[in-house]
Scaffold this active site. Structure first.
Site, PDB file in Angstrom:
ATOM      1  CD  GLU A   1     -13.111  37.958  37.994  1.00 25.98           C
ATOM      2  OE1 GLU A   1     -12.652  39.096  38.146  1.00 25.98           O
ATOM      3  OE2 GLU A   1     -14.147  37.757  37.301  1.00 25.98           O
TER       4      GLU A   1
ATOM      5  CG  HIS B   1     -19.969  41.187  32.122  1.00 24.48           C
ATOM      6  ND1 HIS B   1     -20.211  41.254  33.475  1.00 24.48           N
ATOM      7  CD2 HIS B   1     -18.707  40.725  32.008  1.00 24.48           C
ATOM      8  CE1 HIS B   1     -19.137  40.851  34.149  1.00 24.48           C
ATOM      9  NE2 HIS B   1     -18.202  40.539  33.268  1.00 24.48           N
TER      10      HIS B   1
HETATM   11 ZN   LIG Z   1     -12.976  39.316  34.121  1.00 24.82          ZN
END
Ligand SMILES: [Zn+2]
Length: 345
Positions: A205, A319
């Site tokens: 993804e 992230h």
């Molecule tokens: Zn994600």
């Protein structure tokens, strides 16, 4: 549920290397489903059969996380790397990392120039990831190769799931292991669902929504729901005006993302979500997001178009090696998904 999140968060799964995470989920979910397969892309697709005259619904959560891969080993044994997915250079500096090789795990640290020898101007400079390297303790290229390190090996943050306080937990890769937990628990706990439910744990993804694209085409569902994380605007350095959802106030229901370029969720899906949340007193927050997007962006454009909704967990520090979520939001999301699936009677 917390234990499953811990296991999945600690497991390595940079895009293209999703096997470990996939195996954990497969073992967890196998007793609760009628069919299970891993397709050619590497997506894990599990199905709970429903009544033949009821719709088929695809649920999707991506398995992969952002990270690094080995690009080059120099003659002194230092490892240079490429990013996989969106990483901010500053989050990498001086991190402890794990290189996953054919011979097992090795640790490394991303090295940097000590402040003692920096010129004044260097203090204010952002160090680019192209100027960084990983020190794995090897003394030469040969030594690194003997360890088993190869071009393309995945490198993950060496960070571990931690409870901060009560329901607030920290760990790497909550994007999107939180969404994976949501799907596993939904499949485990759902009872009165008449629709056929496919839960797809998608690959790649973070590098282009790839697994979602092929699996949605294959399954051709009547409806789809994607689970992911979204940015919480409730900490210093960001404002609610920029990211108007907060942790602990329930899942974020995406109205649109990427300023409409990702997905604009159809009214029929939004109404169903809102009505379900209302009826069962499940807290939700609506979000019109300007930033990134999810697997939903490609699923809803499959074939003749698939009405798709997105349920996201408000998450701090996405992230990075340590993201933070509230387990209560995860619990509310699972309730919401189950009640929604039950609404097709
Ligand atoms: Zn994600």
């Amino acid at each position: 549920m917390k234990q499953l999140l811990e296991k999945l968060s600690n497991a390595p799964g940079v895009s293209g290397h999703e096997e470990t995470v996939r195996d954990i989920i497969r073992a967890e979910i196998e007793p609760y489903v009628d069919h299970i397969e891993v397709d050619t892309m590497g997506n894990l697709i599990v199905t709970r059969d429903g009544d033949i005259d009821k719709p088929s619904i695809m649920l999707a959560a991506h398995l992969d996380e952002v990270g690094l891969i080995v690009r080059y080993i120099d003659n002194d044994g230092y490892v240079f790397f490429n990013p996989v997915g969106g990483l901010f250079d500053q989050t990498l500096l001086n991190q402890k990392m794990v290189v996953h090789t054919k011979n097992g795990k090795y640790f490394g640290v991303i090295g940097s120039k000590p402040p003692h020898v920096m010129k004044t101007a260097e203090y204010d400079k952002v160090i680019k990831k192209d100027d960084m390297f990983l020190d794995i303790g090897a003394t030469s290229k040969k030594d690194a190769e003997k360890m088993g390190i190869e071009i393309g090996d995945q490198i993950t943050f060496d960070s571990h799931f931690t409870v901060l306080h009560d329901d607030i937990v920290a760990g790497k890769a909550f994007d999107n292991r939180a969404g994976c937990v949501m799907l596993v628990e939904t499949i485990k706990r759902m009872k009165d669902v008449k629709a056929t439910v496919h839960a797809v744990f998608t690959v790649q993804e973070e590098v282009g929504l790839k697994g979602a694209k092929t699996s949605a085409y294959k399954l051709n569902p009547d409806f789809a729901f994607v689970t992911d994380v979204t940015i919480a605007g409730d900490h210093p350095g960001i404002s609610m005006k920029e990211a108007p959802v907060k942790m602990g106030a329930g899942p974020a229901i995406i109205v649109s993302d990427g300023n409409g370029r990702g997905i604009i969720v159809p009214k029929i899906i939004l109404d169903r979500i809102k009505n379900t949340a209302d009826e069962y007193n499940i807290p939700i927050q609506l979000e019109a997001s300007g930033g990134g997007t999810t697997d939903g962006a490609v699923i809803h454009l499959t074939r003749g178009g698939i009405p798709t909704g997105i349920v996201s967990i408000p998450t701090r520090y996405i992230h990075t090696p340590h993201s933070v979520i509230n387990m209560k939001d995860l619990e509310a999301s699972i309730n919401l998904l189950i009640k929604m699936l039950e609404s097709w009677i």
